[in-house]
Design a protein around this motif. Structure first.
Motif, PDB file in Angstrom:
ATOM      1  N   VAL A  62       0.847  -1.199   0.000  1.00  0.00           N
ATOM      2  CA  VAL A  62       0.000   0.000   0.000  1.00  0.00           C
ATOM      3  C   VAL A  62       0.882   1.249   0.000  1.00  0.00           C
ATOM      4  N   LYS A  63       1.932   1.272   0.836  1.00  0.00           N
ATOM      5  CA  LYS A  63       2.826   2.437   0.895  1.00  0.00           C
ATOM      6  C   LYS A  63       3.542   2.661  -0.430  1.00  0.00           C
ATOM      7  N   ALA A  64       3.996   1.578  -1.065  1.00  0.00           N
ATOM      8  CA  ALA A  64       4.666   1.694  -2.362  1.00  0.00           C
ATOM      9  C   ALA A  64       3.698   2.251  -3.410  1.00  0.00           C
ATOM     10  N   LEU A  65       2.466   1.775  -3.384  1.00  0.00           N
ATOM     11  CA  LEU A  65       1.455   2.283  -4.325  1.00  0.00           C
ATOM     12  C   LEU A  65       1.129   3.745  -4.040  1.00  0.00           C
ATOM     13  N   MET A  66       1.073   4.124  -2.773  1.00  0.00           N
ATOM     14  CA  MET A  66       0.817   5.523  -2.422  1.00  0.00           C
ATOM     15  C   MET A  66       1.886   6.424  -3.020  1.00  0.00           C
ATOM     16  N   GLU A  67       3.152   6.006  -2.903  1.00  0.00           N
ATOM     17  CA  GLU A  67       4.251   6.801  -3.473  1.00  0.00           C
ATOM     18  C   GLU A  67       4.117   6.901  -4.983  1.00  0.00           C
ATOM     19  N   SER A  68       3.834   5.774  -5.635  1.00  0.00           N
ATOM     20  CA  SER A  68       3.698   5.736  -7.092  1.00  0.00           C
ATOM     21  C   SER A  68       2.525   6.600  -7.562  1.00  0.00           C
ATOM     22  N   GLU A 121      -7.042   1.161  -1.149  1.00  0.00           N
ATOM     23  CA  GLU A 121      -6.576   1.691   0.143  1.00  0.00           C
ATOM     24  C   GLU A 121      -5.562   2.815  -0.060  1.00  0.00           C
ATOM     25  N   ALA A 122      -4.669   2.669  -1.053  1.00  0.00           N
ATOM     26  CA  ALA A 122      -3.671   3.708  -1.322  1.00  0.00           C
ATOM     27  C   ALA A 122      -4.359   5.021  -1.697  1.00  0.00           C
ATOM     28  N   CYS A 123      -5.353   4.947  -2.563  1.00  0.00           N
ATOM     29  CA  CYS A 123      -6.081   6.160  -2.959  1.00  0.00           C
ATOM     30  C   CYS A 123      -6.824   6.767  -1.772  1.00  0.00           C
TER      31      CYS A 123
END
Length: 87
Positions: free
Chosen positions: A25-31, A60-62
């Motif tokens: 989730v954190k990696a996707l948030m950064e991307s 969840e990232a969004c």
């Protein structure tokens, strides 16, 4: 027919709870913060309501980024198809 569109996060029901990998989730948030959402999630539209069963980490990232909408591939389906996903 499947179409890709922005859907308000609040309008997507997620009937099957899932525990997400927080590192993913954190990696996707950064991307997503840097280059935007690249891959839409898949949702079913049944009787004008949206149901999400995949794309849990992107969802969840969004959410955590405070996004109002999410890019989604929308497939209209009858209630019988929804019941198969939930069963």
């Amino acid at each position: 027919m499947i179409k890709v569109q922005e859907i308000p996060l609040q309008q997507i029901y997620r009937p099957l709870p899932r525990e997400n990998d927080q590192d993913k989730v954190k990696a996707l948030m950064e991307s997503i913060a840097q280059i935007g959402q690249q891959e839409p999630i898949d949702v079913l539209e049944v009787d004008g309501k949206y149901y999400g069963f995949s794309g849990c980490h992107r969802y969840e990232a969004c959410q955590r980024l405070g996004k109002e909408t999410i890019l989604a591939r929308v497939r209209k389906a009858p209630r019988a198809v929804l019941k198969m996903h939930i069963a």
